[in-house]
Enzyme design. Structure first.
Site, PDB file in Angstrom:
ATOM      1  N   GLU A 301     -25.795  -5.969 -89.326  1.00 26.58           N
ATOM      2  CA  GLU A 301     -26.520  -4.761 -88.958  1.00 26.58           C
ATOM      3  C   GLU A 301     -27.904  -4.663 -89.571  1.00 26.58           C
ATOM      4  O   GLU A 301     -28.350  -3.575 -89.966  1.00 26.58           O
ATOM      5  CB  GLU A 301     -25.699  -3.543 -89.373  1.00 26.58           C
ATOM      6  CG  GLU A 301     -25.430  -3.405 -90.870  1.00 26.58           C
ATOM      7  CD  GLU A 301     -24.213  -4.137 -91.395  1.00 26.58           C
ATOM      8  OE1 GLU A 301     -23.780  -3.864 -92.532  1.00 26.58           O
ATOM      9  OE2 GLU A 301     -23.677  -4.988 -90.672  1.00 26.58           O
ATOM     10  N   HIS A 325     -20.441  -1.202 -82.947  1.00 28.24           N
ATOM     11  CA  HIS A 325     -20.160  -1.241 -84.388  1.00 28.24           C
ATOM     12  C   HIS A 325     -21.453  -1.459 -85.173  1.00 28.24           C
ATOM     13  O   HIS A 325     -21.751  -0.718 -86.126  1.00 28.24           O
ATOM     14  CB  HIS A 325     -19.164  -2.365 -84.678  1.00 28.24           C
ATOM     15  CG  HIS A 325     -18.789  -2.480 -86.127  1.00 28.24           C
ATOM     16  ND1 HIS A 325     -17.686  -1.864 -86.648  1.00 28.24           N
ATOM     17  CD2 HIS A 325     -19.385  -3.133 -87.162  1.00 28.24           C
ATOM     18  CE1 HIS A 325     -17.602  -2.130 -87.943  1.00 28.24           C
ATOM     19  NE2 HIS A 325     -18.632  -2.903 -88.275  1.00 28.24           N
ATOM     20  N   GLU A 326     -22.226  -2.478 -84.793  1.00 28.64           N
ATOM     21  CA  GLU A 326     -23.453  -2.766 -85.540  1.00 28.64           C
ATOM     22  C   GLU A 326     -24.461  -1.633 -85.404  1.00 28.64           C
ATOM     23  O   GLU A 326     -25.180  -1.317 -86.358  1.00 28.64           O
ATOM     24  CB  GLU A 326     -24.056  -4.091 -85.068  1.00 28.64           C
ATOM     25  CG  GLU A 326     -23.115  -5.289 -85.135  1.00 28.64           C
ATOM     26  CD  GLU A 326     -22.442  -5.466 -86.485  1.00 28.64           C
ATOM     27  OE1 GLU A 326     -23.033  -5.080 -87.514  1.00 28.64           O
ATOM     28  OE2 GLU A 326     -21.309  -5.976 -86.516  1.00 28.64           O
ATOM     29  N   HIS A 329     -23.754   1.174 -87.776  1.00 27.65           N
ATOM     30  CA  HIS A 329     -24.209   0.897 -89.144  1.00 27.65           C
ATOM     31  C   HIS A 329     -25.611   1.450 -89.410  1.00 27.65           C
ATOM     32  O   HIS A 329     -25.996   1.608 -90.576  1.00 27.65           O
ATOM     33  CB  HIS A 329     -24.222  -0.608 -89.396  1.00 27.65           C
ATOM     34  CG  HIS A 329     -22.949  -1.142 -89.972  1.00 27.65           C
ATOM     35  ND1 HIS A 329     -22.394  -0.654 -91.134  1.00 27.65           N
ATOM     36  CD2 HIS A 329     -22.135  -2.151 -89.551  1.00 27.65           C
ATOM     37  CE1 HIS A 329     -21.288  -1.339 -91.409  1.00 27.65           C
ATOM     38  NE2 HIS A 329     -21.106  -2.244 -90.463  1.00 27.65           N
ATOM     39  N   GLU A 348     -17.857   0.285 -93.923  1.00 29.42           N
ATOM     40  CA  GLU A 348     -17.128  -0.206 -92.754  1.00 29.42           C
ATOM     41  C   GLU A 348     -16.128   0.773 -92.166  1.00 29.42           C
ATOM     42  O   GLU A 348     -15.938   0.823 -90.953  1.00 29.42           O
ATOM     43  CB  GLU A 348     -16.438  -1.533 -93.078  1.00 29.42           C
ATOM     44  CG  GLU A 348     -17.405  -2.645 -93.450  1.00 29.42           C
ATOM     45  CD  GLU A 348     -18.365  -3.010 -92.322  1.00 29.42           C
ATOM     46  OE1 GLU A 348     -18.172  -2.567 -91.179  1.00 29.42           O
ATOM     47  OE2 GLU A 348     -19.324  -3.757 -92.600  1.00 29.42           O
ATOM     48  N   ASP A 406     -16.838 -10.786-101.350  1.00 27.53           N
ATOM     49  CA  ASP A 406     -16.249 -11.125-100.054  1.00 27.53           C
ATOM     50  C   ASP A 406     -14.741 -10.900-100.038  1.00 27.53           C
ATOM     51  O   ASP A 406     -14.150 -10.701 -98.974  1.00 27.53           O
ATOM     52  CB  ASP A 406     -16.532 -12.591 -99.705  1.00 27.53           C
ATOM     53  CG  ASP A 406     -17.914 -12.773 -99.083  1.00 27.53           C
ATOM     54  OD1 ASP A 406     -18.662 -11.779 -99.022  1.00 27.53           O
ATOM     55  OD2 ASP A 406     -18.245 -13.891 -98.673  1.00 27.53           O
ATOM     56  N   TYR A 414     -12.106  -1.807 -93.173  1.00 34.01           N
ATOM     57  CA  TYR A 414     -12.513  -1.413 -91.826  1.00 34.01           C
ATOM     58  C   TYR A 414     -11.521  -0.426 -91.199  1.00 34.01           C
ATOM     59  O   TYR A 414     -11.880   0.678 -90.796  1.00 34.01           O
ATOM     60  CB  TYR A 414     -12.619  -2.649 -90.926  1.00 34.01           C
ATOM     61  CG  TYR A 414     -13.766  -3.576 -91.209  1.00 34.01           C
ATOM     62  CD1 TYR A 414     -14.847  -3.651 -90.342  1.00 34.01           C
ATOM     63  CD2 TYR A 414     -13.770  -4.407 -92.322  1.00 34.01           C
ATOM     64  CE1 TYR A 414     -15.903  -4.523 -90.572  1.00 34.01           C
ATOM     65  CE2 TYR A 414     -14.813  -5.281 -92.571  1.00 34.01           C
ATOM     66  CZ  TYR A 414     -15.876  -5.336 -91.698  1.00 34.01           C
ATOM     67  OH  TYR A 414     -16.924  -6.190 -91.934  1.00 34.01           O
TER      68      TYR A 414
END
Length: 632
Positions: A301, A325-326, A329, A348, A406, A414
């Site tokens: 994003e 979704h992006e 953001h 998220e 990560d 999410y």
């Protein structure tokens, strides 16, 4: 008072606000984003000490050297410091620093501290009163944020390509700054590239055609709003642009341009739909960059320029929820950002919820319900992957100290995050919830946020008597598991799909499945519902009738391969080989290699053979995940 009971007004503190003398010194200076000062906002993934000296602006002057595979030049950092601050601590990763000076060119002492495999190295600069420092440096050839592609790894096959991926803490491998999402920075850049190539970045484009220079062509960019440093992004290649609407368009290689523009024809309408929900889009343009297939994520994003995988191009616009979704953001994540990666869900979870609302506004409640129902299944799979619903990593707020951030980027953040927000909506009502979210994005615009800050803000601006207790807000955020009253959106369309899956599993008659009106989501549900005990002849019948092994729809192909591998279906290995060597999207790559490897003697050798071929074309993010899976 318990930390989680503090209101956001007590959580937000700029250096200027906390230090009257510094405030006087900086009178008239551009406004900078606040730094959160609570224990929960301490970023364990950054060496920075922002309460002493913090970066407020980054100015890059870099050359992209495709032969050496490095970015080299200078980074000029504007600093805001406490009175008497002697040094600034930056984040770096394998940077080659030649010298550091102040604005007048005087040498400043600097030193790298002890390195860490995850965090890189602290870079400490002695200030000597400087408010601006200039770092002369180069990235390493293997900088994990940068992927340098040869011409044959691109669609056009004629020019090399470079792109960056900074989330979560990779940008420190090409930009020496305070690489923490809670330390927002404005930036500008001058990027020199080979004459035949085009550079794009996640900011306003000041020189659309570039300027001639000794080293090729120089492109200039500016982002005047404070952003989290992971959102500074670049791509260089044989790029072309096509406008979609007054503020939207698509960048990609010429060979991909028409397909991409057609796939994302609703982009301008999507931005308007999002604005209708939660307020104005504040970043100027919203363009897409469709990257080569090695890009490790579905999308990233980056402000003004979302990076997108080509695997979302299905030819029928059936996968555009990824774009929703992006786009979402631009509010949740870019406008209001998780202060640390322990609260990744704030980026998220909000975005998945918002994405679904955009899809509902654009394409109707039925499609939105299918996506939400599929997301519930993804959440359950993520719980299993985390070690069960009661495992520590099934919480929203995580403790990632000593771990790669990560590790927290799972569907728990999410999908459980989105379910939490749907549960709040169910209790307080959509009208009040929407009004709150719109005001939330306004109040917190261009600021970092923590879980404690969100809870305090909801207490102050949303909840009425008994509502917080009915929801059990702190339990949702800080405890493992899923409350019994979690709102599960169920798609009415999936009942018939589930019956069809059960019927096929029993009979093997693919022709009897009524696929009238089926979308990608119907196929995903059907394939996910089939047992992992199907005989080979039924899988062969299904594959032959529906062409699953050669499907050009990445989501359907992935769902089919997960089913086939789970059933040890030999003919699917060739399809898996083609799929895994044709793209590097971690969402598909990681589960497929994990599924193959879990099949021991049957799938393990195939996984390693395929990976040997595919690995050189994967981004470092994808390689790192699969390396762990296969023990490499």
């Amino acid at each position: 008072m318990h930390l989680r009971n503090l209101l956001p007004a007590l959580l937000l503190c700029t250096l200027a606000a906390c230090d009257p003398q510094t405030a006087s010194e900086n009178k008239g200076a551009p406004q900078v984003a606040p730094v959160l000062t609570t224990d929960e906002a301490k970023d364990v993934h950054s060496y920075a000490r922002p309460q002493e000296a913090r970066v407020t602006h980054v100015s890059l002057d870099l050359t992209a050297d495709f032969d050496a595979k490095v970015m080299a030049g200078t980074a000029t950092l504007d600093l805001q410091t406490r009175d008497g601050a002697k040094e600034v601590v930056l984040d770096s990763r394998n940077l080659a620093v030649k010298q550091v000076t102040d604005a007048e060119g005087r040498q400043l002492p600097f030193a790298f501290g002890k390195g860490d495999a995850i965090l890189g190295q602290p870079l400490t600069v002695q200030l000597g009163g400087a408010k601006q420092i200039v770092i002369h440096y180069a990235s390493a050839p293997g900088a994990p944020a940068l992927q340098w592609l040869s011409a044959d790894q691109t669609a056009g096959k004629k020019s090399p390509y470079l792109f960056s991926q900074g989330e979560a803490i990779l940008n420190r491998s090409w930009i020496p700054t305070q690489d923490s999402p809670g330390i927002r920075q404005s930036w500008d850049a001058s990027i020199t590239v080979p004459e035949e190539l085009v550079a794009v970045m996640s900011g306003d484009r000041l020189t659309p055609e570039g300027e001639n220079s000794d080293g090729g062509r120089t492109f200039r960019f500016k982002m005047d709003k404070p952003v989290a440093p992971y959102l500074i992004a670049i791509a260089v290649g044989d790029l072309a642009f096509k406008e979609i609407g007054p503020r939207t368009g698509v960048w990609t290689e010429p060979a991909m341009l028409e397909r991409s523009a057609s796939e994302f024809a609703d982009l301008e309408k999507m931005v308007s739909a999002a604005e209708g929900l939660y307020g104005p889009y504040r970043w100027g343009r919203y363009d897409l960059l469709v990257l080569p297939p090695s890009f490790p994520f579905g999308g990233m994003e980056n402000p003004t320029l979302t990076f997108v995988t080509p695997t979302v191009i299905a030819g029928d616009r059936s996968l555009v929820s990824l774009i929703a979704h992006e786009l979402a953001h631009s509010w949740s994540g870019n406008l209001v950002t998780n202060a640390t990666w322990n609260d990744f869900w704030l980026n998220e979870g909000f975005t998945v919820y918002f994405e679904n609302r955009i899809m509902e506004a654009m394409y109707g409640a039925d499609r939105a319900a299918m996506l939400a129902d599929l997301g519930w299944g993804d959440m359950e799979a993520a719980f299993k992957q985390a070690g069960g619903k009661d495992a520590p990593d099934s919480r929203l707020h995580l403790d990632l100290a000593g771990r790669d951030p990560d590790d927290g980027m799972t569907d728990v953040a999410y999908e459980k995050g989105a379910v939490f927000l749907r549960t709040i909506e169910h209790v307080v009502g959509r009208e009040r919830w929407d009004a709150y979210l719109k005001s939330y994005f306004d109040r917190l615009a261009f600021k970092p946020q923590t879980s404690a800050g969100l809870i305090g803000d909801m207490r102050a601006n949303l909840f009425k008597d008994g509502e917080e207790e009915k929801i059990g807000v702190e339990r949702w955020v800080y405890q493992a598991g899923l409350p019994d009253d979690a709102v599960h959106v169920r798609s009415t369309a999936f009942a018939a799909v589930d019956r069809a899956a059960a019927s096929f599993a029993a009979s093997g008659n693919a022709a009897a499945v009524d696929r009238t009106g089926w979308t990608t989501q119907h196929y995903q549900r059907f394939l996910a519902r089939l047992p992992r005990t199907l005989p080979a002849d039924r899988l062969a019948t299904l594959d032959s009738a529906w062409g699953l092994s050669d499907s050009g729809n990445s989501e359907i192909r992935f769902a089919w391969l997960m089913l086939a591998i789970g059933n040890r279906y030999d003919p699917a290995l060739a399809s898996a080989d083609r799929f895994l060597t044709s793209m590097g999207r971690r969402k598909f790559v990681a589960p497929l290699f994990e599924a193959l490897n879990a099949q021991a003697e049957w799938g393990g050798p195939a996984a390693r053979a395929i990976y040997l071929k595919a690995r050189p074309g994967y981004h470092s993010v994808t390689r790192g995940t699969v390396d762990k899976t296969l023990g490499i």
